[in-house]
Motif scaffolding. Structure first.
Motif, PDB file in Angstrom:
ATOM      1  N   ALA A   9       0.832  -1.211   0.000  1.00 51.67           N
ATOM      2  CA  ALA A   9       0.000   0.000   0.000  1.00 51.67           C
ATOM      3  C   ALA A   9       0.862   1.255   0.000  1.00 51.67           C
ATOM      4  CB  ALA A   9      -0.948  -0.013   1.192  1.00 51.67           C
ATOM      5  N   ALA A  12       1.768   3.377  -5.234  1.00 55.94           N
ATOM      6  CA  ALA A  12       1.277   2.596  -6.378  1.00 55.94           C
ATOM      7  C   ALA A  12       0.103   1.714  -5.966  1.00 55.94           C
ATOM      8  CB  ALA A  12       2.405   1.743  -6.955  1.00 55.94           C
ATOM      9  N   GLY A  13       0.263   0.968  -4.878  1.00 54.31           N
ATOM     10  CA  GLY A  13      -0.769   0.012  -4.480  1.00 54.31           C
ATOM     11  C   GLY A  13      -2.059   0.687  -4.053  1.00 54.31           C
ATOM     12  N   ARG A  37       4.041   5.128   8.380  1.00 52.79           N
ATOM     13  CA  ARG A  37       5.397   4.604   8.555  1.00 52.79           C
ATOM     14  C   ARG A  37       6.345   5.510   7.753  1.00 52.79           C
ATOM     15  NH1 ARG A  37       4.990   4.611   3.645  1.00 52.79           N
ATOM     16  NH2 ARG A  37       4.710   2.909   2.183  1.00 52.79           N
ATOM     17  N   GLY A  41      11.966   9.628   0.119  1.00 51.64           N
ATOM     18  CA  GLY A  41      11.415  10.005  -1.194  1.00 51.64           C
ATOM     19  C   GLY A  41      10.387  11.102  -1.037  1.00 51.64           C
ATOM     20  N   SER A  43      10.494  14.531  -1.968  1.00 53.14           N
ATOM     21  CA  SER A  43      10.322  15.653  -2.904  1.00 53.14           C
ATOM     22  C   SER A  43       9.411  15.202  -4.039  1.00 53.14           C
ATOM     23  CB  SER A  43      11.676  16.078  -3.494  1.00 53.14           C
ATOM     24  OG  SER A  43      12.529  16.544  -2.476  1.00 53.14           O
ATOM     25  N   ARG A  93       6.247  11.403   3.846  1.00 56.39           N
ATOM     26  CA  ARG A  93       5.762  10.236   3.104  1.00 56.39           C
ATOM     27  C   ARG A  93       4.889   9.334   3.975  1.00 56.39           C
ATOM     28  NH1 ARG A  93       7.917   8.103  -1.571  1.00 56.39           N
ATOM     29  NH2 ARG A  93       6.528   6.400  -1.060  1.00 56.39           N
ATOM     30  N   ALA A 146       4.573  -4.170  -4.291  1.00 57.23           N
ATOM     31  CA  ALA A 146       5.337  -4.326  -3.042  1.00 57.23           C
ATOM     32  C   ALA A 146       6.713  -3.651  -3.090  1.00 57.23           C
ATOM     33  CB  ALA A 146       5.458  -5.801  -2.697  1.00 57.23           C
ATOM     34  N   TRP A 192      21.149  14.893  -2.593  1.00 54.77           N
ATOM     35  CA  TRP A 192      19.788  15.440  -2.608  1.00 54.77           C
ATOM     36  C   TRP A 192      19.443  15.792  -1.176  1.00 54.77           C
ATOM     37  CZ3 TRP A 192      15.822  12.035  -0.440  1.00 54.77           C
ATOM     38  CH2 TRP A 192      14.560  12.620  -0.386  1.00 54.77           C
ATOM     39  N   CYS A 204      20.728  13.197   1.566  1.00 52.34           N
ATOM     40  CA  CYS A 204      21.059  11.876   1.019  1.00 52.34           C
ATOM     41  C   CYS A 204      22.268  12.008   0.086  1.00 52.34           C
ATOM     42  CB  CYS A 204      19.844  11.376   0.244  1.00 52.34           C
ATOM     43  SG  CYS A 204      20.005   9.708  -0.375  1.00 52.34           S
ATOM     44  N   ALA A 242      19.716   1.992  -4.644  1.00 57.18           N
ATOM     45  CA  ALA A 242      18.949   2.982  -5.416  1.00 57.18           C
ATOM     46  C   ALA A 242      19.204   2.799  -6.912  1.00 57.18           C
ATOM     47  CB  ALA A 242      19.323   4.387  -4.965  1.00 57.18           C
ATOM     48  N   GLY A 259       4.235   0.462 -10.007  1.00 55.06           N
ATOM     49  CA  GLY A 259       5.168   1.254  -9.219  1.00 55.06           C
ATOM     50  C   GLY A 259       6.575   0.693  -9.334  1.00 55.06           C
ATOM     51  N   PRO A 267      16.754   8.095  -8.769  1.00 53.73           N
ATOM     52  CA  PRO A 267      16.143   9.100  -7.895  1.00 53.73           C
ATOM     53  C   PRO A 267      16.494  10.536  -8.297  1.00 53.73           C
ATOM     54  CG  PRO A 267      17.288   7.419  -6.607  1.00 53.73           C
ATOM     55  CD  PRO A 267      17.622   7.159  -8.039  1.00 53.73           C
ATOM     56  N   SER A 270      13.580  12.619  -9.166  1.00 55.89           N
ATOM     57  CA  SER A 270      12.536  12.911  -8.161  1.00 55.89           C
ATOM     58  C   SER A 270      11.149  12.536  -8.676  1.00 55.89           C
ATOM     59  CB  SER A 270      12.525  14.388  -7.752  1.00 55.89           C
ATOM     60  OG  SER A 270      13.532  14.632  -6.823  1.00 55.89           O
ATOM     61  N   GLN A 271      11.071  11.583  -9.608  1.00 54.25           N
ATOM     62  CA  GLN A 271       9.770  11.260 -10.201  1.00 54.25           C
ATOM     63  C   GLN A 271       9.277   9.857  -9.844  1.00 54.25           C
ATOM     64  OE1 GLN A 271       9.354  12.087 -14.369  1.00 54.25           O
ATOM     65  NE2 GLN A 271      10.142  14.149 -14.136  1.00 54.25           N
ATOM     66  N   GLN A 274       5.658   9.974  -8.674  1.00 53.31           N
ATOM     67  CA  GLN A 274       4.795  10.301  -9.825  1.00 53.31           C
ATOM     68  C   GLN A 274       4.650   9.081 -10.734  1.00 53.31           C
ATOM     69  OE1 GLN A 274       5.951  13.846 -12.075  1.00 53.31           O
ATOM     70  NE2 GLN A 274       5.042  12.963 -13.909  1.00 53.31           N
TER      71      GLN A 274
HETATM   72  C1  FAD Z   1      17.034   7.262  -1.546  1.00 53.88           C
HETATM   73  C2  FAD Z   1      15.808   7.447  -2.360  1.00 53.88           C
HETATM   74  C3  FAD Z   1      15.318   8.726  -2.557  1.00 53.88           C
HETATM   75  C4  FAD Z   1      14.144   8.914  -3.299  1.00 53.88           C
HETATM   76  N1  FAD Z   1      13.693  10.185  -3.475  1.00 53.88           N
HETATM   77  C5  FAD Z   1      12.531  10.388  -4.134  1.00 53.88           C
HETATM   78  C6  FAD Z   1      11.978  11.694  -4.231  1.00 53.88           C
HETATM   79  O1  FAD Z   1      12.546  12.661  -3.737  1.00 53.88           O
HETATM   80  N2  FAD Z   1      10.790  11.833  -4.892  1.00 53.88           N
HETATM   81  C7  FAD Z   1      10.118  10.759  -5.425  1.00 53.88           C
HETATM   82  O2  FAD Z   1       9.024  10.944  -5.999  1.00 53.88           O
HETATM   83  N3  FAD Z   1      10.620   9.514  -5.331  1.00 53.88           N
HETATM   84  C8  FAD Z   1      11.793   9.293  -4.698  1.00 53.88           C
HETATM   85  N4  FAD Z   1      12.272   8.022  -4.551  1.00 53.88           N
HETATM   86  C9  FAD Z   1      11.499   6.909  -5.126  1.00 53.88           C
HETATM   87  C10 FAD Z   1      10.157   6.647  -4.398  1.00 53.88           C
HETATM   88  O3  FAD Z   1      10.355   6.576  -3.021  1.00 53.88           O
HETATM   89  C11 FAD Z   1       9.543   5.357  -4.946  1.00 53.88           C
HETATM   90  O4  FAD Z   1       9.555   5.384  -6.349  1.00 53.88           O
HETATM   91  C12 FAD Z   1       8.076   5.166  -4.475  1.00 53.88           C
HETATM   92  O5  FAD Z   1       8.007   5.032  -3.083  1.00 53.88           O
HETATM   93  C13 FAD Z   1       7.495   3.923  -5.149  1.00 53.88           C
HETATM   94  O6  FAD Z   1       6.221   3.641  -4.662  1.00 53.88           O
HETATM   95  P1  FAD Z   1       5.680   2.136  -4.627  1.00 53.88           P
HETATM   96  O7  FAD Z   1       4.291   2.224  -4.136  1.00 53.88           O
HETATM   97  O8  FAD Z   1       5.943   1.457  -5.911  1.00 53.88           O
HETATM   98  O9  FAD Z   1       6.611   1.365  -3.567  1.00 53.88           O
HETATM   99  P2  FAD Z   1       6.826   1.638  -2.010  1.00 53.88           P
HETATM  100  O10 FAD Z   1       6.584   3.059  -1.686  1.00 53.88           O
HETATM  101  O11 FAD Z   1       8.152   1.075  -1.671  1.00 53.88           O
HETATM  102  O12 FAD Z   1       5.676   0.786  -1.301  1.00 53.88           O
HETATM  103  C14 FAD Z   1       5.695  -0.618  -1.264  1.00 53.88           C
HETATM  104  C15 FAD Z   1       4.824  -1.064  -0.084  1.00 53.88           C
HETATM  105  O13 FAD Z   1       4.685  -2.486  -0.141  1.00 53.88           O
HETATM  106  C16 FAD Z   1       4.738  -3.000   1.172  1.00 53.88           C
HETATM  107  N5  FAD Z   1       5.136  -4.424   1.071  1.00 53.88           N
HETATM  108  C17 FAD Z   1       6.316  -4.922   0.642  1.00 53.88           C
HETATM  109  N6  FAD Z   1       6.309  -6.269   0.662  1.00 53.88           N
HETATM  110  C18 FAD Z   1       5.086  -6.646   1.117  1.00 53.88           C
HETATM  111  C19 FAD Z   1       4.471  -7.913   1.373  1.00 53.88           C
HETATM  112  N7  FAD Z   1       5.112  -9.068   1.165  1.00 53.88           N
HETATM  113  N8  FAD Z   1       3.212  -7.925   1.868  1.00 53.88           N
HETATM  114  C20 FAD Z   1       2.542  -6.776   2.083  1.00 53.88           C
HETATM  115  N9  FAD Z   1       3.077  -5.538   1.877  1.00 53.88           N
HETATM  116  C21 FAD Z   1       4.327  -5.468   1.376  1.00 53.88           C
HETATM  117  C22 FAD Z   1       5.765  -2.104   1.877  1.00 53.88           C
HETATM  118  O14 FAD Z   1       5.628  -2.129   3.281  1.00 53.88           O
HETATM  119  C23 FAD Z   1       5.436  -0.736   1.261  1.00 53.88           C
HETATM  120  O15 FAD Z   1       4.505  -0.009   2.056  1.00 53.88           O
HETATM  121  C24 FAD Z   1      13.460   7.809  -3.842  1.00 53.88           C
HETATM  122  C25 FAD Z   1      13.952   6.518  -3.665  1.00 53.88           C
HETATM  123  C26 FAD Z   1      15.136   6.330  -2.944  1.00 53.88           C
HETATM  124  C27 FAD Z   1      15.656   4.941  -2.756  1.00 53.88           C
END
Ligand code: FAD
Length: 432
Positions: A9, A12-13, A37, A41, A43, A93, A146, A192, A204, A242, A259, A267, A270-271, A274
């Protein structure tokens, strides 16, 4: 039995569960940790706003007390530049992700939290998913949201750049400046930093793995180190992978990856968030099309497969150009002069391609060149714009005027430079 079960969640989720519920599907959403939690990420680019608008969340986001960040200060290729973000934000976040999750719950998604997916199998046309909460969920279709480390559906993650390690920490009493994001290139690393809504400051450093003397490296940053005179670290210094990746099989007629599980960006852009929200909206249209118009299943799968691959290639190219600019400051190609005569590139053809329109994937006219297909550039229909060239050479300034009737003067200029950059048009030098 649910129509769809979404694992994870993050942005993306929750976005996928929310959109599917809005489109009338039954959805289960499984998240392993309690919210809010922490998540790095923070910005966010202005591009998240129209995506939030699609699901009716833009107002709630704008009123949530996140910090508008209209500027970024970038020290790159030896120059310090102020860049307009055109509507970026610094968010917490934990709260941002919780806002999306609660919207999915309100729309009718059945949320399992905290609950980790333990095992899963596809049997007699349905998924059987066992959670560590003791629950068992049945669903017709499965979505993996995930995050970047997910390997639940197998497949191969192809790196889009060299290995990269992010090492970051949060600081108390740092100078927030004007609230702007700071980005800086250093030798074999980049930084960043951003002031956050709770008055802490995230900083970072991105390096090749193995080079992690965090505080020494932060001390060498021209933009960041002055902000930390008198500041103290709050919490531990953390590291994570990363490296940008793309999954070469992001969708089948039984499951989809969204996602970071499908495409993890550098990174530097910063997208990531998005992109996570955007892939979720596309995935919702793909699933809705498969369920509601099964005859268009192949079209929908083809759309998603290509869309993920094209986005990966586009972002990898942009990142490569940015790093090249730092290594060779004069390497940027010159923009097209308005006096240049141009014509359609001979390798370009007009083809029917799948794209998202509202809740469905449909086929429309687009273009193909060098194996890459494009339907839209922002709101502009690429085939419609290029057809206005009538296949004849034309002076760029006259072309902009012609395109202005469809896209307005600013849109027409942006389209011209993109058409030049992507080689949809070329100089008609021999005809001058
Ligand atoms: C150092 C760093 C800096 C970044 N800076 C930026 C920024 O400034 N701006 C920006 O837009 N993006 C940034 N990003 C990228 C951004 O954080 C991610 O692209 C974004 O969080 C992706 O979203 P997501 O929903 O795909 O995955 P996530 O946000 O990682 O969410 C995945 C979720 O799945 C859950 N999960 C995992 N496994 C399981 C399981 N087995 N069962 C149930 N739940 C599970 C996790 O607990 C988590 O809540 C950065 C990334 C890094 C590494």
């Amino acid at each position: 039995m649910f129509d769809v079960c979404v694992i994870g969640a993050g942005p993306a989720g929750s976005m996928l569960a929310l959109r599917l519920a809005q489109l009338g599907h039954t959805v289960a959403l499984v998240e392993k940790v309690r919210f809010p939690r922490p998540h790095v990420g923070e910005s966010l680019t202005a591009g998240v706003l129209p995506l939030l608008e699609v699901v009716g969340l833009r107002r709630e986001f704008e009123q949530a007390g996140f910090v508008a960040a209209p500027w970024a200060t970038v020290r790159w290729a030896g120059e310090i530049r102020k860049r307009e973000t055109h509507g970026g934000y610094q968010v917490d976040r934990g709260r941002f992700d919780a806002l999306l999750l609660e919207a999915a719950r309100r729309a009718g998604a059945a949320v399992h939290q905290p609950a980790r997916l333990l095992d899963w199998r596809f049997d007699r046309e349905q998924w059987q998913l066992r959670l560590d909460s003791g629950d068992c969920v049945q669903a017709r279709y499965l979505a993996d949201a995930a995050g970047r480390n997910s390997r639940m559906l197998g497949g191969s993650k192809t790196p889009l750049g060299p290995p990269m390690l992010a090492t970051f920490a949060y600081w108390r009493n740092a100078d927030p400046g004007n609230g702007e994001t700071l980005v800086e290139a250093g030798p074999s690393r980049w930084y960043w930093g951003a002031p956050l809504p709770d008055s802490t400051f995230v900083a970072c450093v991105f390096t090749t793995p193995g080079r992690t003397a965090y505080q020494a490296l932060i001390g060498q940053s021209e933009l960041l180190s002055p902000r930390f005179a008198g500041a103290a670290l709050c919490g531990e210094i953390r590291s994570c992978d990363a490296t940008p990746y793309v999954d070469t099989t992001p969708v089948t007629d039984r499951w989809i990856k969204v996602g970071d599980a499908a495409l993890t960006l550098d990174p530097l852009s910063s997208q990531g968030t998005q992109m996570a929200l955007g892939t979720a909206l596309h995935a919702a249209a793909v699933i809705h099309t498969m369920f509601d118009r099964p005859a268009d299943t192949a079209l929908a799968l083809d759309f998603y497969q290509r869309r993920v691959a094209d986005s990966a290639e586009f972002h990898a190219q942009v990142a490569r150009a940015f790093y090249r600019e730092q290594e060779e400051p004069d390497s940027a190609p010159p923009p097209l002069s308005p006096r240049e005569r141009v014509r359609l590139s001979p390798g370009l053809s007009f083809v029917r391609i799948p794209t998202v329109a509202g809740a469905y994937v449909i086929g429309i006219e687009g273009i193909e060149i060098g194996g890459r297909r494009t339907a839209y550039l922002g709101p502009m229909n690429v085939a419609e714009m290029l057809r206005l060239m009538n296949g004849a050479p034309i002076v760029a300034a006259d072309l902009v005027e012609r395109w202005s009737h469809l896209a307005g003067p600013a849109g027409a200029l942006q389209f011209l430079q993109s058409a030049w950059h992507w080689r949809w048009i070329e100089a008609a030098a021999d005809l001058r």
